[in-house]
Design a protein around this motif. Structure first.
Motif, PDB file in Angstrom:
ATOM      1  N   SER A  30     -38.692 -59.483 -28.225  1.00 48.02           N
ATOM      2  CA  SER A  30     -38.625 -59.090 -29.634  1.00 48.02           C
ATOM      3  C   SER A  30     -37.257 -58.505 -29.988  1.00 48.02           C
ATOM      4  N   TYR A  48     -37.241 -70.918 -36.911  1.00 50.98           N
ATOM      5  CA  TYR A  48     -37.694 -70.754 -35.527  1.00 50.98           C
ATOM      6  C   TYR A  48     -36.798 -71.542 -34.590  1.00 50.98           C
ATOM      7  N   LYS A  70     -42.648 -67.159 -30.067  1.00 54.43           N
ATOM      8  CA  LYS A  70     -43.583 -67.293 -31.189  1.00 54.43           C
ATOM      9  C   LYS A  70     -44.403 -66.020 -31.362  1.00 54.43           C
ATOM     10  N   HIS A  71     -44.896 -65.504 -30.266  1.00 57.17           N
ATOM     11  CA  HIS A  71     -45.719 -64.303 -30.317  1.00 57.17           C
ATOM     12  C   HIS A  71     -44.914 -63.112 -30.838  1.00 57.17           C
ATOM     13  N   ASN A  74     -44.420 -63.467 -34.658  1.00 54.92           N
ATOM     14  CA  ASN A  74     -45.643 -63.143 -35.395  1.00 54.92           C
ATOM     15  C   ASN A  74     -45.883 -61.641 -35.452  1.00 54.92           C
ATOM     16  N   ILE A  75     -45.693 -60.957 -34.352  1.00 55.71           N
ATOM     17  CA  ILE A  75     -45.914 -59.511 -34.326  1.00 55.71           C
ATOM     18  C   ILE A  75     -44.891 -58.793 -35.198  1.00 55.71           C
ATOM     19  N   VAL A  77     -43.352 -59.950 -37.830  1.00 55.23           N
ATOM     20  CA  VAL A  77     -43.657 -60.194 -39.238  1.00 55.23           C
ATOM     21  C   VAL A  77     -44.809 -59.296 -39.679  1.00 55.23           C
ATOM     22  N   LYS A  78     -45.830 -59.148 -38.836  1.00 59.57           N
ATOM     23  CA  LYS A  78     -46.961 -58.290 -39.188  1.00 59.57           C
ATOM     24  C   LYS A  78     -46.554 -56.825 -39.300  1.00 59.57           C
ATOM     25  N   GLN A  84     -40.701 -63.067 -43.686  1.00 67.68           N
ATOM     26  CA  GLN A  84     -40.775 -64.525 -43.671  1.00 67.68           C
ATOM     27  C   GLN A  84     -40.425 -65.026 -45.066  1.00 67.68           C
ATOM     28  N   SER A  88     -45.146 -70.977 -43.270  1.00 69.03           N
ATOM     29  CA  SER A  88     -46.278 -70.164 -42.832  1.00 69.03           C
ATOM     30  C   SER A  88     -46.326 -70.209 -41.317  1.00 69.03           C
ATOM     31  N   GLY A  89     -46.785 -69.136 -40.740  1.00 68.49           N
ATOM     32  CA  GLY A  89     -46.803 -69.059 -39.284  1.00 68.49           C
ATOM     33  C   GLY A  89     -45.392 -68.915 -38.754  1.00 68.49           C
ATOM     34  N   VAL A  90     -45.108 -69.621 -37.667  1.00 71.57           N
ATOM     35  CA  VAL A  90     -43.773 -69.543 -37.076  1.00 71.57           C
ATOM     36  C   VAL A  90     -42.868 -70.625 -37.636  1.00 71.57           C
TER      37      VAL A  90
END
Length: 135
Positions: A30, A48, A70-71, A74-75, A77-78, A84, A88-90
């Motif tokens: 990260s 990405y 990817k993980h 996502n973390i 962004v949350k 983002q 959507s997503g990665v």
């Protein structure tokens, strides 16, 4: 004799710890992702694929650890560490938020009690009361 007996369990415990996998001394994924996105001068952010390229130029094994990237995205962004901008997503573009701005709050989904309280419930109809049933 008591001294040797008391030392045996501690020796086996240290051997068990030493035989386990050792953590490598590099930075966390990260942190690498955050540095790559923060270093970019692109106004729209990095995709990405571009993040993967930047990490591979730094010597990170992207082919083997792509799922970790990817993980981490996502973390982040949350948590709000990345924004983002597209997609959507990665499969989108990501950028670092400005220091003074707060991220937009996501729309809150109503609780189940609120959903069921808003809809009037129909009375149950038995088979004998059903209008289409022939008698």
């Amino acid at each position: 004799m008591t001294g040797a007996a008391s030392q045996a369990p501690s020796d086996s415990a240290t051997q068990a710890k030493a035989s386990g996998k050792k953590k490598k001394g590099g930075p966390v994924v990260s942190e690498l992702v955050y540095r790559a996105v923060a270093a970019s001068q692109d106004r729209k952010g990095l995709s990405y694929y571009a993040i993967k390229q930047a990490l591979s130029f730094q010597g990170y094994d992207v082919d083997q650890h792509g799922f970790l990237i990817k993980h981490a995205i996502n973390i982040m962004v949350k948590k709000g560490a990345l924004i983002q901008t597209k997609g959507s997503g990665v499969s989108g573009s990501f950028k670092v938020p400005k220091p003074g701005k707060k991220p937009k709050q996501a729309l809150r989904e109503p609780a189940l009690e609120e959903v069921y309280a808003a809809k009037p419930s129909r009375p149950l109809v038995t088979l004998s009361q059903h209008p289409r049933r022939k008698r």
